[in-house]
Design a protein around this motif. Structure first.
Motif, PDB file in Angstrom:
ATOM      1  N   SER A 195       0.643  -1.201  -0.051  1.00 28.80           N
ATOM      2  CA  SER A 195       0.029  -0.093  -0.107  1.00 28.80           C
ATOM      3  C   SER A 195       0.868   1.143   0.078  1.00 28.80           C
ATOM      4  N   MET A 196       2.419   1.127   0.204  1.00 32.32           N
ATOM      5  CA  MET A 196       3.018   2.199   0.127  1.00 32.32           C
ATOM      6  C   MET A 196       3.752   2.246  -1.247  1.00 32.32           C
ATOM      7  N   ARG A 197       3.526   3.584  -1.589  1.00 29.38           N
ATOM      8  CA  ARG A 197       4.288   3.892  -2.998  1.00 29.38           C
ATOM      9  C   ARG A 197       5.031   5.136  -3.156  1.00 29.38           C
ATOM     10  N   VAL A 198       6.108   5.459  -3.993  1.00 34.36           N
ATOM     11  CA  VAL A 198       6.760   6.567  -4.123  1.00 34.36           C
ATOM     12  C   VAL A 198       5.899   7.387  -5.198  1.00 34.36           C
ATOM     13  N   SER A 199       6.033   8.725  -4.695  1.00 32.79           N
ATOM     14  CA  SER A 199       5.284  10.039  -5.562  1.00 32.79           C
ATOM     15  C   SER A 199       6.332  10.885  -5.750  1.00 32.79           C
ATOM     16  N   PHE A 236       7.242   8.767   0.230  1.00 31.56           N
ATOM     17  CA  PHE A 236       6.413   7.751   0.275  1.00 31.56           C
ATOM     18  C   PHE A 236       5.202   7.886   0.881  1.00 31.56           C
ATOM     19  N   VAL A 237       4.066   7.429   0.249  1.00 26.78           N
ATOM     20  CA  VAL A 237       2.595   7.620   0.643  1.00 26.78           C
ATOM     21  C   VAL A 237       1.989   6.218   0.918  1.00 26.78           C
ATOM     22  N   LEU A 239     -10.588   7.457   3.409  1.00 26.69           N
ATOM     23  CA  LEU A 239     -10.272   8.577   2.442  1.00 26.69           C
ATOM     24  C   LEU A 239      -9.113   9.619   2.983  1.00 26.69           C
ATOM     25  N   LYS A 240      -7.999   8.917   3.594  1.00 27.12           N
ATOM     26  CA  LYS A 240      -6.994   9.643   4.315  1.00 27.12           C
ATOM     27  C   LYS A 240      -5.831   9.057   3.413  1.00 27.12           C
ATOM     28  N   VAL A 241      -4.897   9.991   3.310  1.00 27.28           N
ATOM     29  CA  VAL A 241      -3.444  10.029   2.705  1.00 27.28           C
ATOM     30  C   VAL A 241      -2.389  10.153   3.560  1.00 27.28           C
TER      31      VAL A 241
END
Length: 538
Positions: free
Chosen positions: A126-130, A150-151, A158-160
């Motif tokens: 569920s964590m990815r790079v942005s 990382f997000v 509905l939270k980031v």
């Protein structure tokens, strides 16, 4: 995200503040926009007059700060921050998957998705790079995504959640559909600038500004990070302590313009947030200033500017996007129109979020005309780097030297003459490792030297021929006279190479002939010209 292909500018992703009755809800922007750069347009008109829009299908996630790279048939969309959506507004929509990419075909106007290969990866789930710092290098046919954060998303709340900055450079090679992560020596950096520049010996990436350490540290503009794709190595150019630089900022945008002769490049930075405090960098003000970094002298200059009208001025914005278009314009799109990070934004209604900056007049304008004039270096910058508005920079590096000796070769620019010959004005030939001090002198001097060499060679051969002819006539005259005086004349001594002390033998060491003399037939003009050219070149 923005990218150009085949005379079109494509705008994808990002996020939006949904209007009433959902005021205050941030959601994904699921519209792909395209702008024809071969036609004139006016940003003060409603965007429907010059921007084409099409909705993402439900299988394509709306993402922010993703990799958006051109392909032969269209674009690849990969990674990015996905905003959990309200299905009441957006309907059912798939979320992103880390090891997949979404492809858009410009001809078919269709989206497809496929798997990708991840190498040296940090985490899957569920964590990815942005990251907003991406660059595509056409000659290498590779894309680069630098730093970012990382997000992690929770689709039900509905939270980031944003984690620490990503300390890596990700290289995308479409030839084998592979994304390779490489740890950098720079530490994690987010919301800075990344620009690609072609030099005489390399394809480089220049990184500047941004924030680090969980948004508690700003990256100063007196440190410019340089990545050599040829060496796969990072360097940092340190500016002098007394150098004039912008106040540290992040969430700005960059655009590159280059002198027509290639003697310098200018990196423009616009928008963003200036530093607040060392503890909370987001507490600073949104900036409206425009700065430019000139390469390869690594000098900053703040540019004065004006606005055609109040509506043409974007004012201070967080996370806008910039793209150099046409001859002398920068297309500036989107961003949060706010005085500071924590204030409520003023929305750009109906997606009328486009602005134009005319670099030649330093004016925020609303009119774009393709193929109009050519880029002119601002006078403030010319005063620093020399030359004139069209190029001819006299500075080939930082005034106080390079921070690493390798950078002198890596940063040497490949310049061209105005005659369009395509030949670089580097004094060392085609390798471009030692540029000359100016295009006018360097472009003329090779022609002058060759002319002098050829002229000297021809004159030398002609002189030799006349001398030999005179010697032969004198010899015949003496032989005739001797035959009249004596019935047994003396034979003339043999002539050896080197006997002509002032002749071409001194310029032609290789004209020695074993066991015999040097004759005119052994003095070809080509050999003489080559030896004189070599001698003068030493």
């Amino acid at each position: 995200m923005m990218a150009q292909k085949d005379g079109m500018l494509y705008i994808a992703g990002g996020w939006m503040l949904y209007p009433s009755p959902y005021t205050g809800y941030n959601g994904p922007n699921t519209v792909l926009r395209s702008l024809n750069l071969s036609k004139s347009f006016q940003t003060s008109l409603d965007s429907v007059n010059y921007i084409r829009t099409e909705e993402f299908p439900g299988t394509i996630p709306g993402v922010q700060d993703a990799a958006f790279f051109p392909t032969e048939s269209g674009f690849d969309l990969t990674f990015g921050r996905w905003w959990p959506y309200n299905s009441t507004i957006y309907g059912q929509r798939d979320g992103p998957v880390e090891n997949r990419k979404w492809q858009y075909g410009t001809a078919s106007q269709q989206w497809t998705d496929t798997g990708i290969t991840l190498k040296n990866w940090f985490y899957e789930g569920s964590m990815r790079v942005s990251s907003s710092m991406t660059a595509w290098v056409p000659s290498l046919k590779k894309g680069y995504l630098f730093g970012g954060t990382f997000v992690s998303e929770n689709g039900t709340s509905l939270k980031v959640v944003e984690f620490e900055e990503h300390n890596g450079l990700i290289t995308y090679d479409p030839a084998d559909n592979t994304w390779t992560n490489e740890t950098t020596p720079l530490g994690g950096i987010a919301e800075g600038g990344l620009v690609h520049i072609t030099t005489a010996t390399d394809e480089i990436l220049i990184q500047l500004g941004g924030r680090s350490e969980w948004a508690t540290r700003m990256r100063v503009f007196s440190e410019i990070n340089i990545y050599s794709t040829r060496q796969s190595k990072w360097y940092t150019q340190h500016l002098p302590p007394d150098a004039v630089v912008p106040t540290p900022r992040f969430a700005f945008c960059t655009a590159l313009k280059s002198a027509s002769d290639g003697s310098s490049h200018q990196i423009y930075i616009m928008g963003g947030l200036e530093a607040g405090t060392s503890v909370n960098v987001k507490g600073g003000p949104t900036t409206t200033s425009v700065w430019v970094l000139s390469i390869p002298s690594f000098e900053w200059a703040q540019l004065p500017f004006k606005s055609k009208s109040t509506a043409a001025d974007p004012k201070g914005r967080i996370s806008p996007r910039c793209q150099a278009i046409g001859e002398h314009h920068i297309f500036y799109y989107g961003g949060r129109n706010v005085p500071s990070f924590f204030t409520v934004p003023t929305c750009d209604k109906k997606a009328n979020a486009a602005f134009l900056f005319d670099v030649n007049t330093l004016t925020w304008t609303d009119e774009f005309t393709p193929n109009e004039g050519r880029y002119e270096i601002p006078s403030t910058v010319v005063g620093l780097i020399g030359g004139d508005k069209n190029g001819g920079s006299t500075k080939k590096g930082p005034a106080k030297g390079w921070s690493d000796p390798d950078l002198e070769t890596i940063m040497a620019l490949k310049t061209t003459t105005d005659e369009g010959s395509g030949i670089g004005t580097n004094s060392t030939g085609n390798n471009g490792t030692s540029p000359t001090s100016g295009p006018d002198t360097s472009s003329d001097s090779p022609k002058t030297n060759v002319g002098a060499i050829v002229g000297g060679a021809v004159a030398g051969v002609a002189g030799v021929a006349l001398a030999l002819l005179g010697a032969m006539m004198l010899r015949r005259h003496r032989q005739k006279k001797a035959s009249q005086l004596s019935p047994n004349p003396m034979k003339p001594p043999p002539r050896y190479a080197g006997a002509l002390e002032e002749g071409p033998s001194e310029l032609m060491a290789h004209s020695l002939v074993s066991g015999g003399g040097a004759y005119a037939a052994e003095l070809p003009a080509g050999e003489v010209a080559r030896e004189i050219h070599t001698g003068r070149g030493k």
